[in-house]
Design a protein around this motif. Structure first.
Motif, short mmCIF file in Angstrom:
data_model
loop_
_atom_site.label_atom_id
_atom_site.label_comp_id
_atom_site.label_asym_id
_atom_site.label_seq_id
_atom_site.Cartn_x
_atom_site.Cartn_y
_atom_site.Cartn_z
N ALA A 74 0.84 -1.21 0.00
CA ALA A 74 0.00 0.00 0.00
C ALA A 74 0.87 1.25 0.00
N ARG A 75 1.94 1.21 0.78
CA ARG A 75 2.81 2.38 0.84
C ARG A 75 3.48 2.64 -0.50
N SER A 76 3.90 1.59 -1.17
CA SER A 76 4.56 1.76 -2.46
C SER A 76 3.62 2.39 -3.48
N LEU A 77 2.36 1.97 -3.47
CA LEU A 77 1.39 2.56 -4.39
C LEU A 77 1.18 4.03 -4.06
N ARG A 78 1.14 4.34 -2.77
CA ARG A 78 0.88 5.71 -2.34
C ARG A 78 2.06 6.62 -2.68
N LEU A 79 3.29 6.11 -2.50
CA LEU A 79 4.47 6.94 -2.72
C LEU A 79 5.02 6.84 -4.13
N GLY A 80 4.53 5.88 -4.90
CA GLY A 80 5.07 5.70 -6.25
C GLY A 80 6.47 5.11 -6.22
N ARG A 81 6.78 4.31 -5.20
CA ARG A 81 8.09 3.70 -5.07
C ARG A 81 7.98 2.19 -4.94
N THR A 82 9.03 1.51 -5.34
CA THR A 82 9.08 0.05 -5.18
C THR A 82 9.77 -0.33 -3.88
N ARG A 83 10.46 0.63 -3.26
CA ARG A 83 11.20 0.42 -2.02
C ARG A 83 12.22 -0.71 -2.18
N THR A 84 12.90 -0.67 -3.31
CA THR A 84 13.94 -1.67 -3.61
C THR A 84 15.16 -0.98 -4.19
N ALA A 85 16.33 -1.33 -3.67
CA ALA A 85 17.60 -0.80 -4.18
C ALA A 85 18.42 -1.94 -4.77
N LEU A 86 19.19 -1.62 -5.79
CA LEU A 86 20.07 -2.61 -6.42
C LEU A 86 21.51 -2.33 -6.01
N LEU A 87 22.20 -3.34 -5.51
CA LEU A 87 23.61 -3.21 -5.14
C LEU A 87 24.44 -3.97 -6.16
N VAL A 88 25.25 -3.24 -6.94
CA VAL A 88 26.08 -3.83 -7.98
C VAL A 88 27.52 -3.92 -7.47
N VAL A 89 28.04 -5.14 -7.35
CA VAL A 89 29.39 -5.37 -6.83
C VAL A 89 30.11 -6.34 -7.75
N PRO A 90 31.45 -6.39 -7.69
CA PRO A 90 32.18 -7.33 -8.56
C PRO A 90 31.80 -8.78 -8.29
N ALA A 91 31.75 -9.18 -7.00
CA ALA A 91 31.40 -10.56 -6.67
C ALA A 91 31.18 -10.66 -5.17
N LEU A 92 30.19 -11.44 -4.76
CA LEU A 92 29.93 -11.62 -3.34
C LEU A 92 30.93 -12.57 -2.69
N THR A 93 31.75 -13.25 -3.50
CA THR A 93 32.81 -14.07 -2.92
C THR A 93 33.88 -13.19 -2.29
N ASN A 94 33.88 -11.91 -2.62
CA ASN A 94 34.79 -10.96 -2.00
C ASN A 94 34.21 -10.55 -0.65
N GLU A 95 34.95 -10.84 0.42
CA GLU A 95 34.45 -10.61 1.77
C GLU A 95 34.08 -9.15 2.01
N PHE A 96 34.84 -8.23 1.44
CA PHE A 96 34.57 -6.81 1.63
C PHE A 96 33.15 -6.48 1.18
N PHE A 97 32.76 -6.92 -0.01
CA PHE A 97 31.46 -6.56 -0.55
C PHE A 97 30.33 -7.31 0.14
N ALA A 98 30.62 -8.47 0.70
CA ALA A 98 29.61 -9.15 1.51
C ALA A 98 29.27 -8.31 2.74
N HIS A 99 30.28 -7.69 3.34
CA HIS A 99 30.03 -6.82 4.49
C HIS A 99 29.32 -5.53 4.06
N VAL A 100 29.66 -5.01 2.88
CA VAL A 100 28.95 -3.84 2.36
C VAL A 100 27.47 -4.14 2.24
N TYR A 101 27.14 -5.32 1.70
CA TYR A 101 25.73 -5.70 1.58
C TYR A 101 25.05 -5.77 2.95
N THR A 102 25.74 -6.35 3.93
CA THR A 102 25.16 -6.46 5.28
C THR A 102 24.79 -5.09 5.82
N GLY A 103 25.70 -4.13 5.67
CA GLY A 103 25.41 -2.79 6.15
C GLY A 103 24.27 -2.12 5.42
#
Length: 353
Positions: A74-103
Motif C-alpha cells: 500500500a505504501r509503495s502505491l501511495r508513494l510511487g516507489r518500489t522500495r527496492t535498491a540494487l547493489l552492484v558489486v564485482p562478486a559476493l565471494t569478496n568478503e569486503f562486498f559481503a560486508h557492504v551488503y550487510t550494512g
C-alpha cells in the motif's frame, strides 16, 4: 503516557505473534505514547525537522517490540516507489562486498526497503538489466567503482546512483561514499618508514579502478618525501597465485632486494608471503609485508598480517543512507569514512646483513 516516553520495560507492550491480530500503526502509537500522525512520519522516514530524534527512536523501538510491519504494498502505491535498491558489486565471494551488503541491508530494513544484489564479476562488460525494466522495479542503485563500466545499461533507467569508493570528480552519480584510502596508504608508509625501511616493492592491482590509483599515488607521494627511498611496482590480478608469481619475479630479479612489500589487498599480501617463503626467506625477519582491507585472511596468515582496516559494513550503511537521502530530496553526507592501520607481526625493522 507522555510523548517521547520509551516503551521499553513498561509492561504494557505486547507482541502480536502467531494467529493474533496484525499490529497496526495505532498499536505502535499507543505503546509509544504518540499520535498516529507521528508514527506515520517516523516510519515513513519523514520525521526530520518535525519530530525529535528521541521520539523517533521511541517509535521505532515500539514498532519492533510489538512486531509491527508496515503494509509495503500500500505504501509503495501511495508513494510511487518500489522500495527496492540494487547493489552492484564485482562478486559476493569478496568478503569486503559481503560486508557492504550487510550494512546496506540493515539500513534498508529499518526503512522498509529491500536490497537486491547484482554481482558483476566481468567488470569490463555491460551488466544486463536484471529486470524487465530497472526503472519500474527499482528506486535506486548502489555500485562499486570496480563495477563502473558494467553500469551502462542500468544507467539508462535514469535512477539515482550512489557510487562506492569512486572518484567524486566524475560527477556521474547522485552521491559518493568513499573511504579515506589515501590516508590508509600513508599510514602503511609511515609505519614502514618508522621501522627503518627504505627499499620498497609495491604489488599493485592490475584492475583499473580509482581506488587502486589512489593507493599508488598516496604510496608514491609518501615515499618521495623521504630521501634515500626506492620504490618498484609490479602488477597482479587480485588473487593469491597471481600475486605470488608477480612478487617472486620481482624478488628474484636483479638489483638490491626490497626490505618491505606493500600490497593493494590482503589476498595479494598472502601471495607475497608465499613468494618470500619460496625463496627460503622469512616474514618479517627478511622482508616485511603489508596488506589492505583487514579481511579474515589477515589474521589467519602466519605471521598475522599488518594491514589497513576498512569498515566495509559502515560503507554499506552510509551508501544506503545516502540513497534514502537522495530519494527524499536531502543532502547526503560527503565526508570520507576513516580507516586505520592494524599493525601485526608481518612487519619488523629491516634485516641487517
Amino acid at each position: 503516557m507522555a510523548q517521547g516516553h520509551s516503551p521499553t520495560g513498561t509492561g504494557g507492550a505486547r507482541r502480536f505473534d502467531g494467529d493474533g491480530p496484525r499490529p497496526t500503526s495505532r498499536d505502535v502509537a499507543r505503546v509509544a505514547g504518540v499520535s498516529q500522525a507521528t508514527v506515520s512520519l517516523v516510519l515513513g522516514d519523514k520525521w526530520r525537522g518535525r519530530v525529535s530524534e528521541k521520539t523517533a527512536r521511541t517509535v521505532r523501538v515500539a514498532a519492533r517490540e510489538i512486531g509491527y510491519r508496515p503494509n509495503l504494498a500500500a505504501r509503495s502505491l501511495r508513494l510511487g516507489r518500489t522500495r527496492t535498491a540494487l547493489l552492484v558489486v564485482p562478486a559476493l565471494t569478496n568478503e569486503f562486498f559481503a560486508h557492504v551488503y550487510t550494512g546496506a541491508a540493515s539500513v534498508a530494513a529499518d526503512h522498509g526497503f529491500g536490497v537486491v544484489v547484482y554481482p558483476s564479476p566481468d567488470v569490463a562488460a555491460p551488466a544486463k538489466d536484471p529486470f524487465a525494466s530497472a526503472s519500474a522495479a527499482l528506486d535506486g542503485i548502489i555500485a562499486s567503482s570496480m563495477a563502473t563500466r558494467s553500469l551502462s545499461r542500468l544507467r539508462g533507467a535514469a535512477l539515482p546512483l550512489v557510487m562506492i569508493d569512486s572518484d567524486p570528480a566524475d560527477r556521474g552519480a547522485a552521491a559518493y561514499v568513499n573511504l579515506d584510502i589515501a590516508d590508509g596508504m600513508r599510514q602503511i608508509a609511515d609505519h614502514l618508514l618508522r621501522l627503518g625501511h627504505r627499499r620498497f616493492l609495491h604489488v599493485a592491482s592490475a584492475v583499473e579502478s580509482w581506488t587502486f590509483d589512489v593507493r599508488a599515488r598516496s604510496l608514491g607521494g609518501a615515499l618521495d618525501a623521504v630521501p634515500g627511498t626506492t620504490l618498484r611496482t609490479v602488477r597482479s590480478l587480485l588473487d593469491v597465485h597471481s600475486a605470488r608469481e608477480a612478487a617472486l619475479a620481482a624478488l628474484a630479479g636483479p638489483g638490491p632486494a626490497p626490505t618491505a612489500i606493500v600490497c593493494d589487498g590482503d589476498a595479494l599480501a598472502a601471495g607475497a608471503c608465499k613468494a618470500v617463503r619460496r625463496l627460503g626467506l622469512r616474514v618479517p625477519e627478511h622482508v616485511s609485508v603489508t596488506g589492505f582491507d583487514d579481511l579474515a585472511l589477515a589474521s589467519a596468515l602466519e605471521p598475522e598480517l599488518t594491514t589497513v582496516n576498512l569498515p566495509a559494513e559502515r560503507v554499506g550503511e552510509r551508501a544506503m543512507s545516502a540513497l534514502l537521502a537522495v530519494l527524499d530530496g536531502r543532502a547526503p553526507a560527503t565526508d570520507d569514512l576513516p580507516v586505520r592501520l592494524v599493525a601485526r607481526s608481518s612487519t619488523a625493522p629491516p634485516h641487517r646483513s
